[in-house]
Design a protein around this motif. Structure first.
Motif, short mmCIF file in Angstrom:
data_model
loop_
_atom_site.label_atom_id
_atom_site.label_comp_id
_atom_site.label_asym_id
_atom_site.label_seq_id
_atom_site.Cartn_x
_atom_site.Cartn_y
_atom_site.Cartn_z
N LYS A 1 4.83 -32.80 13.25
CA LYS A 1 3.45 -32.45 13.60
C LYS A 1 2.83 -33.39 14.63
CE LYS A 1 1.54 -34.92 9.60
NZ LYS A 1 0.76 -34.77 8.35
N GLU B 1 5.56 -22.40 15.67
CA GLU B 1 4.77 -23.39 14.94
C GLU B 1 4.77 -23.05 13.45
OE1 GLU B 1 1.59 -24.23 18.60
OE2 GLU B 1 0.92 -23.20 16.77
N THR C 1 9.70 -29.64 5.99
CA THR C 1 9.42 -29.28 7.38
C THR C 1 10.71 -29.05 8.14
OG1 THR C 1 7.42 -30.61 7.33
CG2 THR C 1 8.28 -30.02 9.49
N TYR D 1 6.73 -28.09 15.00
CA TYR D 1 6.86 -27.00 15.97
C TYR D 1 8.19 -27.13 16.70
CZ TYR D 1 5.43 -30.46 19.50
OH TYR D 1 5.36 -31.58 20.30
N LEU E 1 -0.77 -27.89 10.60
CA LEU E 1 0.49 -27.89 11.33
C LEU E 1 1.49 -28.84 10.68
CD1 LEU E 1 2.05 -26.91 13.90
CD2 LEU E 1 1.17 -28.97 15.04
N TYR F 1 2.99 -23.79 9.70
CA TYR F 1 1.77 -24.26 9.03
C TYR F 1 1.93 -24.17 7.52
CZ TYR F 1 -0.41 -23.88 13.64
OH TYR F 1 -0.73 -24.03 14.96
#
Length: 225
Positions: free
Chosen positions: A43, A206, A3, A217, A214, A208
């Motif tokens: 998230k 964002e 992420t 962001y 998600l 995904y």
């Protein structure tokens, strides 16, 4: 970790004279002295880091962007710079901005070779428009062994217009979506949704996963000229 990598990559290319060519100001703040800050979150909305940008110089329709990356505790991690070009009809962002800054810092003493296609944003955005793909390829020489990494932005489309509010204010935006594909040994795929405003640049981004969940962001948290 995945992420953080994808959000940092997104942060570096989504946000950038007061001179006569006003058409260079379309969907990036193409004005010398502009400063803006983008904060990225996981998230659940927990802060993961901040990138502070500065348009330090503009010459011959080429803007130099300085970026300082901070971690969740506001400790400086690394810095980098790259160029954003304007040809009067679109903004073209150096493909090297797709490179994760932590990796640049980690491998700074090694020989690196970059190739790729710049990220383009036309001035005449319209809902339903398809945008050009972009990509970055890096070959890293590790003592006779070459390690390759690639980042691809694919299937870029302008989806709709809507208003977005962040700590920096409320903005009328175009919503853009695309697929982000990373490969470094293993391949990772993500879906990106992004909102950009005229004269400002990215307002929100964002990320995904393949199941449309998600992952994190980023949003504009300050902007000044």
């Amino acid at each position: 970790m995945k992420t953080k990598i994808i959000i940092l990559i997104g942060l570096l290319f989504i946000s950038f004279s007061s001179y006569s060519q006003s058409n260079c100001k379309a969907y990036y703040p193409f004005e010398e002295g502009t400063k803006f800050e983008i904060t990225n979150y996981d998230k659940k909305g927990k802060k993961e880091g901040v990138v502070k940008y500065h348009v330090s110089n503009i010459e011959n329709n080429v803007a130099t962007i300085e970026a300082v990356i901070f971690d969740a505790k506001d400790k400086e991690v690394t810095t980098m710079s790259y160029n954003v070009m304007c040809d009067g009809n679109k903004i073209s962002i150096d493909f090297k901005s797709l490179m994760n800054p932590d990796m640049l810092n980690q491998y700074k003493d090694m020989e690196m070779e970059f190739t790729g296609t710049n990220i383009e944003l036309p001035n005449d955005l319209q809902v339903g428009q398809n945008l050009n793909n972009a990509n970055m390829n890096m070959a890293l020489n590790m003592g006779g062994i070459t390690m390759n990494m690639s980042v691809n932005m694919l299937n870029r489309t302008v989806d709709k217009k809507e208003s977005i509010t962040t700590p920096a204010g409320t903005f009328d935006c175009f919503a853009i979506s695309y697929d982000n594909e990373m490969k470094m040994g293993m391949k990772m795929k993500f879906k990106i949704k992004e909102w950009i405003a005229e004269g400002v640049g990215m307002i929100r981004n964002e990320t995904y996963n393949k199941n449309d969940k998600l992952m994190g962001y980023s949003e504009l948290t300050s902007f000044s000229k």
